[in-house]
Design a protein around this motif. Structure first.
Motif, PDB file in Angstrom:
ATOM      1  N   ASN A  37       0.927  -1.109  -0.136  1.00  0.00           N
ATOM      2  CA  ASN A  37      -0.096   0.065  -0.122  1.00  0.00           C
ATOM      3  C   ASN A  37       0.852   1.398  -0.262  1.00  0.00           C
ATOM      4  O   ASN A  37       0.332   2.216   0.307  1.00  0.00           O
ATOM      5  CB  ASN A  37      -0.854   0.008   1.050  1.00  0.00           C
ATOM      6  CG  ASN A  37      -0.280  -0.133   2.563  1.00  0.00           C
ATOM      7  OD1 ASN A  37       0.951  -0.137   2.480  1.00  0.00           O
ATOM      8  ND2 ASN A  37      -0.695  -0.297   3.531  1.00  0.00           N
ATOM      9  N   ASN A  70      -6.030  -5.533   1.624  1.00  0.00           N
ATOM     10  CA  ASN A  70      -6.852  -4.201   1.602  1.00  0.00           C
ATOM     11  C   ASN A  70      -6.605  -3.879   0.259  1.00  0.00           C
ATOM     12  O   ASN A  70      -5.975  -2.997  -0.324  1.00  0.00           O
ATOM     13  CB  ASN A  70      -6.301  -3.337   2.678  1.00  0.00           C
ATOM     14  CG  ASN A  70      -7.135  -1.983   2.536  1.00  0.00           C
ATOM     15  OD1 ASN A  70      -8.466  -1.954   2.024  1.00  0.00           O
ATOM     16  ND2 ASN A  70      -6.947  -1.165   3.784  1.00  0.00           N
ATOM     17  N   GLU A  72      -8.524  -1.534  -1.178  1.00  0.00           N
ATOM     18  CA  GLU A  72      -8.669   0.037  -1.195  1.00  0.00           C
ATOM     19  C   GLU A  72      -7.324   0.541  -1.502  1.00  0.00           C
ATOM     20  O   GLU A  72      -7.311   1.721  -2.065  1.00  0.00           O
ATOM     21  CB  GLU A  72      -9.503   0.571  -0.184  1.00  0.00           C
ATOM     22  CG  GLU A  72     -10.904   0.132   0.027  1.00  0.00           C
ATOM     23  CD  GLU A  72     -11.448   0.795   1.060  1.00  0.00           C
ATOM     24  OE1 GLU A  72     -12.275   1.451   0.965  1.00  0.00           O
ATOM     25  OE2 GLU A  72     -11.325   0.498   2.387  1.00  0.00           O
ATOM     26  N   TYR A 208     -13.256  -9.468   2.863  1.00  0.00           N
ATOM     27  CA  TYR A 208     -11.670  -9.417   2.719  1.00  0.00           C
ATOM     28  C   TYR A 208     -11.239  -9.692   4.011  1.00  0.00           C
ATOM     29  O   TYR A 208     -11.768  -9.162   5.080  1.00  0.00           O
ATOM     30  CB  TYR A 208     -11.137  -8.289   2.232  1.00  0.00           C
ATOM     31  CG  TYR A 208     -11.171  -7.982   0.747  1.00  0.00           C
ATOM     32  CD1 TYR A 208     -10.055  -8.904  -0.266  1.00  0.00           C
ATOM     33  CD2 TYR A 208     -12.231  -7.568   0.105  1.00  0.00           C
ATOM     34  CE1 TYR A 208     -10.207  -8.853  -1.486  1.00  0.00           C
ATOM     35  CE2 TYR A 208     -12.335  -7.438  -1.342  1.00  0.00           C
ATOM     36  CZ  TYR A 208     -11.417  -8.021  -2.183  1.00  0.00           C
ATOM     37  OH  TYR A 208     -11.185  -8.119  -3.450  1.00  0.00           O
ATOM     38  N   TYR A 211      -6.153  -7.726   8.619  1.00  0.00           N
ATOM     39  CA  TYR A 211      -4.807  -8.016   8.794  1.00  0.00           C
ATOM     40  C   TYR A 211      -4.410  -9.216   9.871  1.00  0.00           C
ATOM     41  O   TYR A 211      -3.662 -10.056   9.575  1.00  0.00           O
ATOM     42  CB  TYR A 211      -4.085  -6.634   9.013  1.00  0.00           C
ATOM     43  CG  TYR A 211      -2.649  -6.918   9.030  1.00  0.00           C
ATOM     44  CD1 TYR A 211      -1.688  -7.033   7.755  1.00  0.00           C
ATOM     45  CD2 TYR A 211      -2.036  -7.120  10.294  1.00  0.00           C
ATOM     46  CE1 TYR A 211      -0.523  -7.011   8.028  1.00  0.00           C
ATOM     47  CE2 TYR A 211      -0.517  -7.280  10.317  1.00  0.00           C
ATOM     48  CZ  TYR A 211       0.299  -7.196   9.253  1.00  0.00           C
ATOM     49  OH  TYR A 211       1.737  -7.372   9.336  1.00  0.00           O
TER      50      TYR A 211
END
Length: 557
Positions: A37, A70, A72, A208, A211
């Protein structure tokens, strides 16, 4: 006499104890598990060096696993940059893996946990769930859905997976202990609805894993023996272990999480969110801007893998966080660059020097060394002519006894060339010196072996032949922030500490050999600093970044 062995750090001690207690050396396996990310930053170098260093020490494989849970915030660009950074640092991973490789297995395990009464579907919004957790000194409030029938949770969870509910409508939570003083154990969310395409799985998944759920189970699937992470995850370890308890098979290796202190470096920030903001708000030109504390930024600035690894070794593996002076990092950068950089002559603030008694139509190619620190570095030829450029700060009309550079009536040696004497100057209407006129001693040529060439003068200046000068753009980088800890004050936005002088661009001249400079190759601009050619260079514009100044007064203890 044998040298004393380097003492083991606390992680190595743990591994040695495990081996002594029966863990087979063949079962040692480590991993570096970045989230794709953002670009890796200076703080990640410590985790990389620890994990891959242990792999090298024990001859054990190290996985590169992307914890890509993630969609996104994750992009293929970040995956590619992380792989490039690790390759550049010189580390080799055994396997390239992804948490998304295990989404089916994680889902099946979650279904089994629901059947075992260890997980349930909660229809409350995230804000209510957070509020119900309370604080470590007050018991949390159980969800009204905590004891719903198993069959109902199973049905809802499958519908979540199939995309039959909107984002935020419900989540899957582990059923642990709403009275635990460890907030991570208060029925943490395992899955959320997220109808976003994943950079690897596409539109397959509408839910999803969180973590904490995916991370430890991925370690277990890969049979990682020692899961090493920073101290911020220390309070997550009980949850890490609880999740393992639900799937652990005694015939397999049970991974062990242990934490080490994060590395914080002065004048740098290591929050991906804040680094993303710097990029988004155009405070920098991108993730690999040479002012950024990313590995890509440091590489582009001219730092070397060896210097970074030597820095990490000096910092060591600690259990408590502290702030490392950036000058220590720069010390190791200079130390390595001094050994490997090609010495060249370049002028970043030029003023013209005319040698009046040197023939106008004459030019010479003089021999000069590439790097006196390397026995086999060899020499090269540089052109010399009547008109030269020197650094403006290397000349004063009048200078005191401690000024050993050029002044009117004074003598200096031009590097690998002749001794000259300044005679007069021209100035513009503002009093700025435009030209310095000098004479040279033609018998003082460096290396000629004549008595005149052997006479000593206190100053030696670098120079560039004006006739042969290569125009260059020089980017002089400084600290990105004006304070050592820009994000330490919660009341003040870290962006307020941006240094307005973090980049200055000047136009200079270099010896013609730099026309063939390679991007990333280290150069020492003699008496100025260490530089490297930037990727922005084109056929019409050659750009050099200043990596660090030539020296400073910092010496590590």
């Amino acid at each position: 006499m044998e040298e004393d062995k380097k003492p083991l750090n606390f992680i190595e001690q743990i591994i040695e104890e495990d081996l002594a207690n029966g863990l087979s050396r063949e079962k040692l396996r480590f991993r570096f598990p970045p989230e794709p990310n953002g670009y890796l930053h200076v703080g990640h170098t410590k985790a990389i060096c620890i994990n891959f260093g242990l792999g090298e020490k024990y001859g054990a494989p190290v996985n590169l696993r992307f914890d890509d849970t993630n969609p996104e915030k994750e992009e293929q660009e970040f995956v590619d940059s992380i792989k490039a950074d690790i390759d550049w640092l010189g580390f080799k991973y055994d396997k390239e893996l992804y948490a998304s490789d295990y989404f089916d297995q994680l889902y099946d395990w979650a279904v089994q946990m629901i059947k075992d009464g260890k997980a349930y579907v909660d229809e409350q919004p995230s804000e209510i769930i957070t509020e119900q957790r309370k604080n470590p000194f007050e018991d949390g409030i159980e969800s009204p859905f905590r004891n719903r029938p198993v069959e109902e949770s199973l049905e809802l969870f499958e519908k979540m997976k199939n995309g039959e509910f909107e984002e935020g409508a419900m989540s899957l939570r582990a059923k642990i202990d709403m009275t635990s003083p460890n907030m991570n154990m208060r029925d943490p969310v395992m899955y959320r609805i997220l109808k976003r395409p994943h950079h690897r799985t596409g539109d397959k998944w509408k839910i999803y894993p969180m973590y904490d759920w995916a991370h430890g189970e991925s370690d277990y699937i890969e049979q990682i023996s020692h899961s090493l992470c920073s101290l911020e995850f220390e309070n997550h370890r009980p949850l890490y272990d609880w999740y393992l308890d639900q799937v652990y098979d005694e015939s397999k290796t049970r991974n062990k999480q242990r934490e080490f202190a994060r590395m914080n470096v002065s004048y740098m920030i290591t929050s991906k969110r804040k680094l993303q903001r710097l990029v988004a708000e155009n405070a920098v030109t991108g993730w690999d801007d040479p002012r950024m504390p990313t590995i890509s930024g440091m590489r582009r600035l001219g730092f070397t893998p060896t210097s970074i690894k030597n820095f990490i070794e000096r910092v060591g593996v600690a259990k408590r966080e502290n702030l490392i002076d950036i000058q220590l990092l720069e010390f190791f950068v200079r130390e390595d660059l001094n050994k490997i950089s090609t010495r060249v002559m370049a002028i970043v603030d030029p003023v013209k020097l005319v040698i009046t008694n040197y023939p106008e139509d004459q030019e010479e190619w003089l021999e000069t060394e590439n790097n006196p620190e390397q026995e086999d570095a060899g020499t090269r030829k540089v052109p010399f002519s009547r008109e030269l450029y020197i650094e403006r700060e290397d000349f004063k009309e009048e200078g005191n006894k401690k000024f050993f550079r050029l002044k009117l009536g004074g003598e200096v040696r031009l590097k690998s060339a002749y001794i000259i004497k300044a005679e007069s100057v021209d100035k513009d209407e503002n009093g700025e010196i435009t030209t310095i006129y000098a004479t040279y001693d033609e018998k003082s040529k460096s290396g000629s072996g004549t008595e005149e060439s052997l006479r000593k003068v206190k100053g030696t200046l670098h120079w560039v032949s004006a006739k042969h000068a290569l125009p260059i753009e020089v980017r002089v980088y400084d600290r990105l922030f004006t304070t050592p800890q820009p994000d330490a004050e919660k009341e003040t936005d870290f962006m307020e500490f941006l240094n307005p002088d973090s980049l200055k661009i000047v136009q200079g001249f270099a010896e013609p050999s730099l026309a063939h400079a390679e991007i990333g190759h280290p150069y020492q601009f003699q008496r100025i600093g260490y530089f490297t050619k930037d990727r922005d260079s084109t056929a019409d514009k050659i750009v050099f970044n200043r990596t660090v100044t030539l020296k400073d007064g910092y010496k590590p203890e």
